[in-house]
Design a protein around this motif. Sequence first.
Motif, PDB file in Angstrom:
ATOM      1  N   GLY A  46       0.812  -1.207   0.000  1.00 25.42           N
ATOM      2  CA  GLY A  46       0.000   0.000   0.000  1.00 25.42           C
ATOM      3  C   GLY A  46       0.840   1.250   0.000  1.00 25.42           C
ATOM      4  O   GLY A  46       2.061   1.204  -0.193  1.00 25.42           O
ATOM      5  N   GLU A  47       0.167   2.345   0.211  1.00 29.76           N
ATOM      6  CA  GLU A  47       0.807   3.654   0.265  1.00 29.76           C
ATOM      7  C   GLU A  47       0.266   4.381   1.477  1.00 29.76           C
ATOM      8  O   GLU A  47      -0.941   4.374   1.729  1.00 29.76           O
ATOM      9  CB  GLU A  47       0.488   4.454  -0.994  1.00 29.76           C
ATOM     10  N   VAL A  48       1.157   4.979   2.229  1.00 34.99           N
ATOM     11  CA  VAL A  48       0.771   5.800   3.378  1.00 34.99           C
ATOM     12  C   VAL A  48       1.494   7.132   3.267  1.00 34.99           C
ATOM     13  O   VAL A  48       2.444   7.274   2.495  1.00 34.99           O
ATOM     14  CB  VAL A  48       1.096   5.100   4.725  1.00 34.99           C
ATOM     15  N   VAL A  96       4.790   7.136   1.197  1.00 35.59           N
ATOM     16  CA  VAL A  96       5.615   5.994   1.570  1.00 35.59           C
ATOM     17  C   VAL A  96       4.986   4.730   0.993  1.00 35.59           C
ATOM     18  O   VAL A  96       3.813   4.440   1.242  1.00 35.59           O
ATOM     19  CB  VAL A  96       5.726   5.871   3.110  1.00 35.59           C
ATOM     20  N   TYR A  97       5.759   3.994   0.218  1.00 36.46           N
ATOM     21  CA  TYR A  97       5.300   2.723  -0.344  1.00 36.46           C
ATOM     22  C   TYR A  97       5.693   1.628   0.645  1.00 36.46           C
ATOM     23  O   TYR A  97       6.869   1.464   0.953  1.00 36.46           O
ATOM     24  CB  TYR A  97       5.946   2.480  -1.714  1.00 36.46           C
ATOM     25  N   VAL A 103       8.917  -0.772   4.844  1.00 35.72           N
ATOM     26  CA  VAL A 103       8.940   0.386   3.949  1.00 35.72           C
ATOM     27  C   VAL A 103       9.838   0.062   2.761  1.00 35.72           C
ATOM     28  O   VAL A 103      11.017  -0.224   2.921  1.00 35.72           O
ATOM     29  CB  VAL A 103       9.447   1.646   4.688  1.00 35.72           C
ATOM     30  N   GLU A 104       9.252   0.098   1.574  1.00 34.88           N
ATOM     31  CA  GLU A 104      10.011  -0.133   0.343  1.00 34.88           C
ATOM     32  C   GLU A 104      10.793   1.117  -0.036  1.00 34.88           C
ATOM     33  O   GLU A 104      11.991   1.084  -0.202  1.00 34.88           O
ATOM     34  CB  GLU A 104       9.067  -0.479  -0.819  1.00 34.88           C
ATOM     35  N   THR A 105      10.068   2.216  -0.221  1.00 34.20           N
ATOM     36  CA  THR A 105      10.672   3.477  -0.615  1.00 34.20           C
ATOM     37  C   THR A 105       9.685   4.605  -0.310  1.00 34.20           C
ATOM     38  O   THR A 105       8.569   4.348   0.129  1.00 34.20           O
ATOM     39  CB  THR A 105      11.057   3.478  -2.116  1.00 34.20           C
ATOM     40  N   TYR A 106      10.096   5.814  -0.564  1.00 31.77           N
ATOM     41  CA  TYR A 106       9.214   6.969  -0.373  1.00 31.77           C
ATOM     42  C   TYR A 106       9.604   8.045  -1.358  1.00 31.77           C
ATOM     43  O   TYR A 106      10.689   8.032  -1.926  1.00 31.77           O
ATOM     44  CB  TYR A 106       9.278   7.488   1.068  1.00 31.77           C
ATOM     45  N   GLU A 107       8.674   8.964  -1.549  1.00 35.33           N
ATOM     46  CA  GLU A 107       8.944  10.113  -2.411  1.00 35.33           C
ATOM     47  C   GLU A 107       8.249  11.333  -1.830  1.00 35.33           C
ATOM     48  O   GLU A 107       7.201  11.224  -1.195  1.00 35.33           O
ATOM     49  CB  GLU A 107       8.468   9.860  -3.838  1.00 35.33           C
ATOM     50  N   GLU A 108       8.847  12.493  -2.041  1.00 30.21           N
ATOM     51  CA  GLU A 108       8.217  13.730  -1.572  1.00 30.21           C
ATOM     52  C   GLU A 108       7.083  14.091  -2.514  1.00 30.21           C
ATOM     53  O   GLU A 108       7.207  13.957  -3.735  1.00 30.21           O
ATOM     54  CB  GLU A 108       9.244  14.859  -1.526  1.00 30.21           C
ATOM     55  N   VAL A 109       5.960  14.512  -1.937  1.00 29.92           N
ATOM     56  CA  VAL A 109       4.807  14.942  -2.718  1.00 29.92           C
ATOM     57  C   VAL A 109       4.356  16.302  -2.197  1.00 29.92           C
ATOM     58  O   VAL A 109       4.697  16.703  -1.091  1.00 29.92           O
ATOM     59  CB  VAL A 109       3.633  13.930  -2.640  1.00 29.92           C
ATOM     60  N   THR A 110       3.579  16.999  -3.009  1.00 30.76           N
ATOM     61  CA  THR A 110       3.043  18.286  -2.580  1.00 30.76           C
ATOM     62  C   THR A 110       1.823  18.048  -1.686  1.00 30.76           C
ATOM     63  O   THR A 110       1.231  16.970  -1.694  1.00 30.76           O
ATOM     64  CB  THR A 110       2.614  19.140  -3.786  1.00 30.76           C
ATOM     65  N   LYS A 111       1.456  19.068  -0.962  1.00 30.44           N
ATOM     66  CA  LYS A 111       0.284  18.984  -0.087  1.00 30.44           C
ATOM     67  C   LYS A 111      -0.968  18.650  -0.899  1.00 30.44           C
ATOM     68  O   LYS A 111      -1.833  17.905  -0.441  1.00 30.44           O
ATOM     69  CB  LYS A 111       0.114  20.321   0.653  1.00 30.44           C
ATOM     70  N   GLU A 112      -1.055  19.153  -2.118  1.00 31.77           N
ATOM     71  CA  GLU A 112      -2.212  18.908  -2.980  1.00 31.77           C
ATOM     72  C   GLU A 112      -2.303  17.448  -3.427  1.00 31.77           C
ATOM     73  O   GLU A 112      -3.377  16.972  -3.782  1.00 31.77           O
ATOM     74  CB  GLU A 112      -2.167  19.826  -4.214  1.00 31.77           C
TER      75      GLU A 112
END
Length: 123
Positions: A46-48, A96-97, A103-112
């Motif tokens: 999943g994604e959190v 976060v994947y 935890v596999e990996t993560y990426e920065e995302v915007t608030k939107e």
Amino acid sequence: MKLVKTIGIFLLLGGAALFGAKAYTQNQAGELSGVLDQLNPLVTEGEVYVKTKKADEVIEHGIAVYKQEAVDKEGKKRAITFTADHELIQDRYLKVYNKGAHVETYEEVTKEQVPQQALNQLG
């Protein structure tokens, strides 16, 4: 007949162990929970989302350790632990994947890009 009975018992015990491991790691964070969830076929990927904060610990070679509560797109919370090769900028959003506590990996995302229910929980 005895062989079939033995195989049935092993399958029953194996299934019980998988369900037990899934229940044990439900809201646990840490290395053991991550390994169990990574190997357990009953735990779904999943994604959190998390909002970055100050690192809980910085270990050898500048590795930053974060222990945080993460929120999925429906607003359900779970504890996770993840590392970064440097300290992250605070108050940024990460997608976060994961597979349970793993935890596999993560990426920065915007608030939107953060789902509204998750955003409400993250503050």
